[in-house]
Enzyme design. Structure first.
Site, short mmCIF file in Angstrom:
data_model
loop_
_atom_site.label_atom_id
_atom_site.label_comp_id
_atom_site.label_asym_id
_atom_site.label_seq_id
_atom_site.Cartn_x
_atom_site.Cartn_y
_atom_site.Cartn_z
N CYS A 262 63.58 41.22 53.27
CA CYS A 262 64.59 40.98 53.40
C CYS A 262 64.74 42.78 53.04
O CYS A 262 64.98 43.43 54.62
CB CYS A 262 65.94 40.83 53.46
N LYS A 265 62.24 45.89 55.74
CA LYS A 265 63.02 45.61 56.62
C LYS A 265 64.06 45.87 57.61
O LYS A 265 63.93 46.88 58.45
CB LYS A 265 62.05 44.14 57.68
#
Ligand code: UGA
Length: 436
Positions: A262, A265
């Site tokens: 999470c 990116k």
């Protein structure tokens, strides 16, 4: 209520099981047949504390089913979409292939009055783009971002800090917000804030929250870099500034930095989207946040090299941890695994251990040696590097026990999770990150 959940990965599988556990009737849909078969048999396809139990209970009661047949969503009042939005292969942006495909496949089975609730983390503007097609079926699209943390996913889904729903500004939007309120009734009854916003705000809340958390971690890691050249101790610095309630101590853990599926990116996708919107400068600092974060992995490797006298070549190194954080078997963009790979690349004889993530780590870095047993990793090692702060390494490993197994007396604490004084008093060369 009858609900469907499209996409049964980390987000969707937990959401489906959690919604069943609070009394809804849920069907989970995924294109991956192996995953569906595992879920149907009551097996969680990944390690997540508490998931197995609610999965088994939901399946046994008949309120939770899984299928690869999208037609099974017919009859559900709310269709959650929780598919992945990974980084594209050739850039920073989010890959929306799975979101677009899920929406396209869902459309033929929607009925007037249905709600489609997007949960995936998407670039701002995505909901507005998808809304027209959903509306043409008589259904309404809302965006309902997810804030769960891996390792606490079940608890975070059933009992979140807040609920956010982005809706269109018409009567259908107001009705959709009320329906979502019913879905989450148990949490709302306990006082969980329920915020109704427009699409863009809901989408941005999610990426802003993750960008803030990533920035907080990189801030303290930047302070660690300064501490390293001044002789200061970043852990004391974090304690001291953390006492200011405006700052707070959480997410000020300096070390090898953030990873996972999470934070890394999401900050990259946010930068890419801001560039598209002509506001790249507004979040240009996120590039620096990313760069600081990646530098800390290199720094940990350098500390091991220095502690071993300038080279790790042919040195036996026990790497404690592969998961990107404890209570997870996830190795996506894991700083822990990255440190192990870099040491291996410099000629060290590396052995990696992790209580949950060895299988996943083997798939992506098969060249490394692995064991699930901590003590097997420590045996005959010249140095030990702690890179994921599992209790088994942080709390339960004593310097004397490590000394009874290892050849060397070097410990590099990549998470600043060990008590430096205890290890030093026992005769170890303890090296922390951003600490003298
Ligand atoms: C993160 C967010 O915390 C969730 O709120 C969000 O829903 C989720 O991403 C998502 O977008 O799905 P998660 O990736 O599970 O959750 O992990 P975190 O607990 O945020 O930790 C991320 C990384 O930061 C880990 O590698 C952890 O070791 C590192 N970290 C965390 C630090 O290096 N220092 C700290 O002080 C805290």
């Amino acid at each position: 209520m009858r609900l469907s959940v499209v996409g049964c990965g980390y987000l969707g599988a937990v959401h489906a099981a959690a919604m069943a556990s609070i009394g809804h009737e849920v069907v989970g849909v995924d294109v991956d047949r192996a995953k569906v078969a595992a879920l149907r048999a009551g097996h969680a396809p990944f390690f997540e504390p508490g998931l197995q139990e609610i999965l088994e209970r939901g399946i046994a009661s008949g309120s939770l089913t899984f299928t690869d047949d999208m037609a099974a969503v017919r009859g559900a009042e709310v269709h959650f979409v929780g598919v992945g939005t990974p980084q594209v292969k050739d850039g920073y942006a989010a890959d929306l292939t799975f979101v677009d495909a899920a929406m396209r496949d869902l459309l033929p089975f929607l009925s007037p009055g249905d709600i489609v609730a997007g949960k995936s983390t998407v670039p701002v503007g995505t909901a507005a783009r998808l809304a027209t097609a959903v509306k043409s079926t008589g259904a309404t699209l809302v965006w309902n971002p997810e804030f769960l943390r891996e390792g606490f996913a079940v608890q975070d889904t059933i009992d979140p800090d807040r609920l956010v729903v982005g809706v269109p500004s018409d009567d259908a939007g107001a009705r959709a917000a009320e329906i979502l309120r019913s879905v989450y009734h148990p949490a709302i009854a306990k006082g969980t804030p329920f915020m109704v916003t427009d699409y863009a705000t809901a989408e941005l809340v999610k990426v802003a929250a993750n960008a803030f958390l990533a920035t907080k971690i990189s801030f303290i890691n930047a302070m660690a870099e300064i501490a390293e050249v001044t002789g200061a101790d970043v852990t004391q610095l974090a304690d001291a500034i953390g006492h200011d309630t405006r700052i707070g101590r959480r997410f000020l853990g300096a070390g090898i930095g953030f990873g996972g599926g999470c934070l890394p990116k999401d900050i990259r996708a946010f930068s890419a989207r801001a560039e598209e919107l002509g506001r790249g400068a507004s979040v240009a600092f996120l590039r620096e946040v990313d760069a600081i974060n990646l530098r800390r992995r290199d720094r940990a490797v350098q500390l091991v090299i220095d502690a071993l006298g300038g080279s790790v070549h042919r040195k036996r190194i026990a790497v404690l941890g592969a998961a990107f954080k404890p209570h997870s078997d996830d190795v996506r963009d894991s700083p822990a695994l990255d440190v192990a790979v870099q040491l291996h690349g410099r000629g060290a004889d590396v052995i990696v251990t992790d209580p949950q993530a060895v299988e996943n780590a083997k798939k992506v870095q098969p060249q490394l040696e692995y064991t699930t047993q901590r003590d097997d990793a420590l045996r005959d090692a010249d140095a030990v590097v702690v890179v994921t702060e599992w209790d088994d390494y942080r709390r339960d490993l004593t310097p004397d026990h490590a000394a009874s197994l290892m050849v060397g007396r070097v410990v590099v604490d990549g998470r600043n999770c060990l008590d430096a004084r205890t290890w030093r008093a026992a005769g170890w060369n303890y090296v922390g990150m951003g600490r003298p």
